[in-house]
Motif scaffolding. Structure first.
Motif, PDB file in Angstrom:
ATOM      1  N   THR A  50       0.790  -1.227   0.000  1.00 45.33           N
ATOM      2  CA  THR A  50       0.000   0.000   0.000  1.00 45.33           C
ATOM      3  C   THR A  50       0.824   1.279   0.000  1.00 45.33           C
ATOM      4  O   THR A  50       0.349   2.302  -0.475  1.00 45.33           O
ATOM      5  CB  THR A  50      -0.962   0.033   1.203  1.00 45.33           C
ATOM      6  OG1 THR A  50      -0.213  -0.090   2.405  1.00 45.33           O
ATOM      7  CG2 THR A  50      -1.969  -1.089   1.118  1.00 45.33           C
ATOM      8  N   VAL A  51       2.052   1.232   0.520  1.00 47.02           N
ATOM      9  CA  VAL A  51       2.831   2.465   0.664  1.00 47.02           C
ATOM     10  C   VAL A  51       3.817   2.703  -0.469  1.00 47.02           C
ATOM     11  O   VAL A  51       4.076   3.853  -0.824  1.00 47.02           O
ATOM     12  CB  VAL A  51       3.576   2.474   2.024  1.00 47.02           C
ATOM     13  CG1 VAL A  51       4.466   3.680   2.156  1.00 47.02           C
ATOM     14  CG2 VAL A  51       2.573   2.442   3.167  1.00 47.02           C
ATOM     15  N   ALA A  54       5.784   3.238  -6.187  1.00 43.64           N
ATOM     16  CA  ALA A  54       5.978   2.694  -7.535  1.00 43.64           C
ATOM     17  C   ALA A  54       5.315   1.331  -7.729  1.00 43.64           C
ATOM     18  O   ALA A  54       5.496   0.701  -8.756  1.00 43.64           O
ATOM     19  CB  ALA A  54       7.470   2.588  -7.832  1.00 43.64           C
ATOM     20  N   LYS A  55       4.578   0.902  -6.730  1.00 44.21           N
ATOM     21  CA  LYS A  55       3.880  -0.387  -6.803  1.00 44.21           C
ATOM     22  C   LYS A  55       4.837  -1.539  -7.110  1.00 44.21           C
ATOM     23  O   LYS A  55       4.552  -2.407  -7.932  1.00 44.21           O
ATOM     24  CB  LYS A  55       2.738  -0.333  -7.810  1.00 44.21           C
ATOM     25  CG  LYS A  55       1.671   0.675  -7.434  1.00 44.21           C
ATOM     26  CD  LYS A  55       0.504   0.618  -8.379  1.00 44.21           C
ATOM     27  CE  LYS A  55      -0.556   1.613  -7.929  1.00 44.21           C
ATOM     28  NZ  LYS A  55      -1.717   1.605  -8.804  1.00 44.21           N
ATOM     29  N   VAL A  56       5.972  -1.536  -6.417  1.00 40.30           N
ATOM     30  CA  VAL A  56       6.961  -2.602  -6.577  1.00 40.30           C
ATOM     31  C   VAL A  56       6.427  -3.902  -5.971  1.00 40.30           C
ATOM     32  O   VAL A  56       6.665  -4.975  -6.491  1.00 40.30           O
ATOM     33  CB  VAL A  56       8.312  -2.209  -5.937  1.00 40.30           C
ATOM     34  CG1 VAL A  56       9.265  -3.390  -5.874  1.00 40.30           C
ATOM     35  CG2 VAL A  56       8.940  -1.056  -6.699  1.00 40.30           C
ATOM     36  N   CYS A  79      10.690   1.214   1.317  1.00 44.28           N
ATOM     37  CA  CYS A  79      10.555  -0.188   1.720  1.00 44.28           C
ATOM     38  C   CYS A  79      11.548  -0.563   2.810  1.00 44.28           C
ATOM     39  O   CYS A  79      11.291  -1.469   3.588  1.00 44.28           O
ATOM     40  CB  CYS A  79      10.699  -1.116   0.517  1.00 44.28           C
ATOM     41  SG  CYS A  79      12.293  -1.047  -0.293  1.00 44.28           S
ATOM     42  N   ARG A  80      12.663   0.126   2.883  1.00 42.19           N
ATOM     43  CA  ARG A  80      13.640  -0.144   3.947  1.00 42.19           C
ATOM     44  C   ARG A  80      13.069   0.163   5.318  1.00 42.19           C
ATOM     45  O   ARG A  80      13.501  -0.372   6.315  1.00 42.19           O
ATOM     46  CB  ARG A  80      14.892   0.708   3.750  1.00 42.19           C
ATOM     47  CG  ARG A  80      15.677   0.378   2.519  1.00 42.19           C
ATOM     48  CD  ARG A  80      16.776   1.424   2.342  1.00 42.19           C
ATOM     49  NE  ARG A  80      17.539   1.164   1.154  1.00 42.19           N
ATOM     50  CZ  ARG A  80      18.762   0.647   1.161  1.00 42.19           C
ATOM     51  NH1 ARG A  80      19.349   0.353   2.288  1.00 42.19           N
ATOM     52  NH2 ARG A  80      19.376   0.425   0.033  1.00 42.19           N
ATOM     53  N   ILE A  89      14.715  -6.994   1.816  1.00 45.44           N
ATOM     54  CA  ILE A  89      16.123  -6.646   1.612  1.00 45.44           C
ATOM     55  C   ILE A  89      16.160  -5.760   0.367  1.00 45.44           C
ATOM     56  O   ILE A  89      15.758  -6.191  -0.711  1.00 45.44           O
ATOM     57  CB  ILE A  89      16.995  -7.892   1.379  1.00 45.44           C
ATOM     58  CG1 ILE A  89      16.921  -8.829   2.571  1.00 45.44           C
ATOM     59  CG2 ILE A  89      18.428  -7.484   1.071  1.00 45.44           C
ATOM     60  CD1 ILE A  89      17.556 -10.186   2.323  1.00 45.44           C
ATOM     61  N   CYS A  90      16.598  -4.526   0.534  1.00 46.93           N
ATOM     62  CA  CYS A  90      16.647  -3.591  -0.592  1.00 46.93           C
ATOM     63  C   CYS A  90      18.015  -2.933  -0.618  1.00 46.93           C
ATOM     64  O   CYS A  90      18.354  -2.132   0.243  1.00 46.93           O
ATOM     65  CB  CYS A  90      15.555  -2.542  -0.470  1.00 46.93           C
ATOM     66  SG  CYS A  90      15.541  -1.382  -1.854  1.00 46.93           S
TER      67      CYS A  90
END
Length: 104
Positions: A50-51, A54-56, A79-80, A89-90
């Protein structure tokens, strides 16, 4: 002078204004993607889905898993910080790969 992006554009349209050099391998992964992963068993809100601007991350309810579309990553780092179970893991893409911004 470059044209300004339009207000109210969809995420997909905004992503369309960017350029990427797709890395041969993903710079994003899940620590645990098993059926017992926190994404499946514990995480009710799925903030990655949801956050992420870029809809990764995409939740596939039918298969009960999070799909990572690393090609969409705009390298914002959200995402981190947002996974409550530290299951993402990014890293940054390898040199010369990743997003290229047109509007700064």
């Amino acid at each position: 002078m470059k044209p300004e992006p339009k207000v109210g554009m969809t995420v997909e349209a905004k992503l369309g204004t960017l350029e990427w050099k797709k890395a041969p391998e993903s710079h994003i992964s899940l620590r645990d993607s098993s059926p017992q992963a926190p994404c499946v068993v514990k995480c009710q809100d799925k903030p990655c889905v949801t956050v992420c601007p870029a809809k990764v991350y995409e939740w596939e309810a039918e298969h009960k898993k999070v799909v990572v579309n690393y090609e969409n990553c705009i390298e914002c780092g959200a995402c981190r910080m947002l996974c409550p179970y530290d299951n993402i893991i990014c890293d940054w893409p390898i040199g010369g790969m990743g997003v290229k911004y047109k509007y700064g």
